[in-house]
Design a protein around this motif. Structure first.
Motif, PDB file in Angstrom:
ATOM      1  N   CYS A   1     -28.231  58.977  37.082  1.00  0.00           N
ATOM      2  CA  CYS A   1     -28.300  58.920  38.552  1.00  0.00           C
ATOM      3  C   CYS A   1     -28.227  60.353  39.086  1.00  0.00           C
ATOM      4  O   CYS A   1     -27.390  61.140  38.639  1.00  0.00           O
ATOM      5  CB  CYS A   1     -27.120  58.097  39.059  1.00  0.00           C
ATOM      6  SG  CYS A   1     -26.767  58.345  40.807  1.00  0.00           S
TER       7      CYS A   1
ATOM      8  N   GLY B   1     -24.533  60.768  40.870  1.00  0.00           N
ATOM      9  CA  GLY B   1     -23.635  60.777  39.714  1.00  0.00           C
ATOM     10  C   GLY B   1     -22.172  61.099  39.950  1.00  0.00           C
ATOM     11  O   GLY B   1     -21.474  61.432  39.004  1.00  0.00           O
ATOM     12  N   LYS B   2     -21.695  61.021  41.188  1.00  0.00           N
ATOM     13  CA  LYS B   2     -20.307  61.460  41.413  1.00  0.00           C
ATOM     14  C   LYS B   2     -19.342  60.356  41.843  1.00  0.00           C
ATOM     15  O   LYS B   2     -18.143  60.605  41.950  1.00  0.00           O
ATOM     16  CB  LYS B   2     -20.292  62.560  42.490  1.00  0.00           C
ATOM     17  CG  LYS B   2     -20.963  63.833  42.020  1.00  0.00           C
ATOM     18  CD  LYS B   2     -20.908  64.888  43.102  1.00  0.00           C
ATOM     19  CE  LYS B   2     -21.770  66.074  42.684  1.00  0.00           C
ATOM     20  NZ  LYS B   2     -22.137  66.920  43.789  1.00  0.00           N
ATOM     21  N   CYS B   3     -19.831  59.176  42.138  1.00  0.00           N
ATOM     22  CA  CYS B   3     -18.932  58.119  42.654  1.00  0.00           C
ATOM     23  C   CYS B   3     -17.775  57.895  41.669  1.00  0.00           C
ATOM     24  O   CYS B   3     -18.011  57.757  40.463  1.00  0.00           O
ATOM     25  CB  CYS B   3     -19.702  56.821  42.857  1.00  0.00           C
ATOM     26  SG  CYS B   3     -21.136  56.997  43.908  1.00  0.00           S
TER      27      CYS B   3
ATOM     28  N   PHE C   1     -15.938  55.462  40.920  1.00  0.00           N
ATOM     29  CA  PHE C   1     -15.809  54.174  40.211  1.00  0.00           C
ATOM     30  C   PHE C   1     -16.929  53.983  39.201  1.00  0.00           C
ATOM     31  O   PHE C   1     -16.982  52.977  38.510  1.00  0.00           O
ATOM     32  CB  PHE C   1     -15.833  53.009  41.218  1.00  0.00           C
ATOM     33  CG  PHE C   1     -16.945  53.138  42.215  1.00  0.00           C
ATOM     34  CD1 PHE C   1     -18.210  52.716  41.903  1.00  0.00           C
ATOM     35  CD2 PHE C   1     -16.719  53.739  43.446  1.00  0.00           C
ATOM     36  CE1 PHE C   1     -19.243  52.875  42.801  1.00  0.00           C
ATOM     37  CE2 PHE C   1     -17.746  53.907  44.350  1.00  0.00           C
ATOM     38  CZ  PHE C   1     -19.022  53.477  44.028  1.00  0.00           C
ATOM     39  N   CYS C   2     -17.846  54.958  39.115  1.00  0.00           N
ATOM     40  CA  CYS C   2     -19.036  54.777  38.282  1.00  0.00           C
ATOM     41  C   CYS C   2     -18.851  55.424  36.916  1.00  0.00           C
ATOM     42  O   CYS C   2     -18.532  56.613  36.815  1.00  0.00           O
ATOM     43  CB  CYS C   2     -20.233  55.383  39.015  1.00  0.00           C
ATOM     44  SG  CYS C   2     -21.765  55.180  38.114  1.00  0.00           S
TER      45      CYS C   2
ATOM     46  N   SER D   1     -22.972  56.828  35.183  1.00  0.00           N
ATOM     47  CA  SER D   1     -23.561  58.112  35.596  1.00  0.00           C
ATOM     48  C   SER D   1     -22.879  59.302  34.933  1.00  0.00           C
ATOM     49  O   SER D   1     -23.381  60.414  34.985  1.00  0.00           O
ATOM     50  CB  SER D   1     -23.473  58.250  37.112  1.00  0.00           C
ATOM     51  OG  SER D   1     -22.118  58.231  37.509  1.00  0.00           O
TER      52      SER D   1
HETATM   53  S1  SF4 Z   1     -22.425  54.239  41.724  1.00  0.00           S
HETATM   54 FE1  SF4 Z   1     -23.100  55.538  40.021  1.00  0.00          FE
HETATM   55  S2  SF4 Z   1     -25.259  55.120  39.878  1.00  0.00           S
HETATM   56 FE2  SF4 Z   1     -24.641  54.414  41.898  1.00  0.00          FE
HETATM   57  S3  SF4 Z   1     -24.918  56.166  43.284  1.00  0.00           S
HETATM   58 FE3  SF4 Z   1     -22.836  56.297  42.554  1.00  0.00          FE
HETATM   59  S4  SF4 Z   1     -22.934  57.626  40.788  1.00  0.00           S
HETATM   60 FE4  SF4 Z   1     -24.995  56.920  41.178  1.00  0.00          FE
END
Ligand code: SF4
Length: 454
Positions: free
Chosen positions: A15, A18-20, A22-23, A26
């Motif tokens: 992604c 790539g910074k969220c 909870f993810c 990424s």
């Molecule tokens: S949740 Fe993950 S894949 Fe979705 S926008 Fe955030 S970082 Fe990207």
């Protein structure tokens, strides 16, 4: 084959945001980058055998409109496939950074060119309508950028499917926070999806879970704050969609030495997170109808030990072997057989020689609470009660047995220890070692099951 709906997950490249927090996906290293042909082939494979498909949900762990994830020829290919299948609604996910006039107008033009007008619903992870929270969870958007993206979608006659998380950290009042977010997003959205945040190993939120300052909501907690939306046709609620067992990413996690008969090795957050998952989210394999609690072993995974090899060999003779759910009890808590090789269950040790009266006491209290939580939450699944028992094969003086006995008593579940008491006492008196794998006791365990037609 005519299908009403299908979910397709095709992951390619990282992604771009790539910074969220909870993810996890990424942040993974070495993410695959597939060629256009390979991506088209994967789509073909997924749709193979389908003649008509009313709704397609296409997820790629990032943004469909990011050319580095889904190249334009592949985007077009998917639209053409949808046309062939007479798809009425296509849902794909996209971060607002890619919801641009250029990208959206291009898709609209492509649809016009092929003379196809499905409902295009763009899934946007807004997660929360609170700008302070959005900054803290590193979402890379604000209420304002979300609004701008939705307006752009509307301009081209597309729709927004907005995702909200019911339990983001940094807010004490989840209910109010969720209500505020729904109030904000609902008028702009075609649909709202409320989900329970549940992180994996590479996500910062997984570390926060390990810090015990936050946890995914259990069913009761989740239902309590989402029940007011249950009958709202525009709102979909997902408690445990795509949830799997806790996945630790060892390069990132600090590896700890889970060794010793001490509090650290009894209540370590790695174990607590696992026990929370097992009690609140885990669904035992469908075929399992009876619970059999077994001891742990020094050798890991347990099934490679002399004790477990002997027990399993004898259990295999039981008529209902496949229906018996083997669950080990040890200082990490309860460990269903299918997880015995997962971290950290195959990498810890609890030397009995180090046990003190205090640690034994604590072990019994902690283990009883874990067993009670597990049995209580899976009571409907296994349907045990005062008549249908839970079975065990444990030494009578073991703290694990005492904890299990207390837990069953509190829950009014009957418990049968398949270790024959008279024989066990006699062998103990004789100072016999490795009593649990004595042939006579194993025979009696087998007969104990056979007597109950198992
Ligand atoms: S949740 Fe993950 S894949 Fe979705 S926008 Fe955030 S970082 Fe990207």
């Amino acid at each position: 084959m005519d299908l009403d709906t299908k979910t397709m997950i095709i992951e390619n490249n990282k992604c771009a945001w790539g910074k969220c927090i909870f993810c996890s996906f990424s942040k993974k290293q070495n993410v695959q980058i597939l060629s256009e042909d390979k991506l088209k082939q994967l789509i073909e494979n997924e749709l193979d055998g389908i003649t008509t498909l009313k709704q397609l949900k296409f997820f790629n762990s990032g943004s469909f409109l990011d050319e580095n994830q889904i190249p334009i020829p592949v985007q077009d290919f998917l639209l053409e496939k949808c046309k062939q299948l007479k798809t009425e609604e296509l849902i794909f996910e996209c971060h607002p950074m890619f919801i641009t006039d250029k990208n959206i107008s291009r898709i609209r033009k492509k649809l016009n060119d092929i003379n196809y007008s499905p409902k295009i619903n763009v899934a946007i992870g807004l997660e929360s309508a609170d700008n302070t929270i959005l900054k803290k969870i590193k979402k890379g958007i604000t209420r304002e950028t979300y609004t701008k993206a939705v307006e752009l979608l509307k301009k081209y006659n597309f729709y927004a499917r907005t995702y909200l998380m019911a339990n983001l950290p940094y807010k004490k009042d989840y209910s109010k926070s969720l209500n505020d977010s729904v109030d904000f997003a609902l008028p702009m959205s075609d649909t709202i999806c409320i989900i329970n945040a549940y992180p994996y190993g590479y996500a910062e939120l997984f570390d926060i879970w390990l810090s015990r300052k936050w946890h995914p909501l259990n069913k009761n907690e989740f239902e309590k704050i989402t029940k007011k939306y249950k009958n709202n046709k525009k709102i979909e609620i997902f408690f445990d969609d795509f949830i799997s067992y806790p996945k630790f990413s060892l390069p990132k996690q600090k590896k700890v030495d889970l060794y010793g008969a001490n509090k650290f090795n009894l209540t370590h957050p790695y174990y607590e997170v696992w026990q929370e998952y097992l009690a609140d989210f885990y669904i035992p394999p469908k075929v399992k109808e009876h619970v059999l609690i077994l001891p742990c072993s020094y050798r890991k995974p347990y099934s490679m030990s002399k004790t477990h090899k002997a027990i399993i060999t004898r259990l295999k003779g039981a008529y209902s072997y496949g229906k018996i759910h083997q669950i080990m009890v040890s200082n990490p808590g309860l460990i269903p057989r299918e997880f015995e090789s997962k971290y950290p269950f195959a990498k810890y040790d609890w030397p009995e020689a180090q046990e003190t009266p205090n640690i034994k006491k604590l072990y019994t209290v902690v283990t009883q609470a874990r067993i009670e939580n597990y049995l209580k939450n899976h009571k409907d699944y296994y349907s045990y009660n005062s008549k249908k028992p839970v079975f065990c094969y444990l030494k009578y003086e073991a703290e694990s047995y005492i904890a299990l006995k207390n837990a069953c008593k509190n829950l009014d579940i009957s418990l049968i220890n398949l270790v024959d008491k008279d024989t066990y006492d006699l062998f103990k008196k004789q100072g016999m070692k490795d009593i649990l794998i004595n042939e006579m006791l194993l025979d009696k365990m087998f007969l104990g099951l056979a007597k109950r037609k198992l």
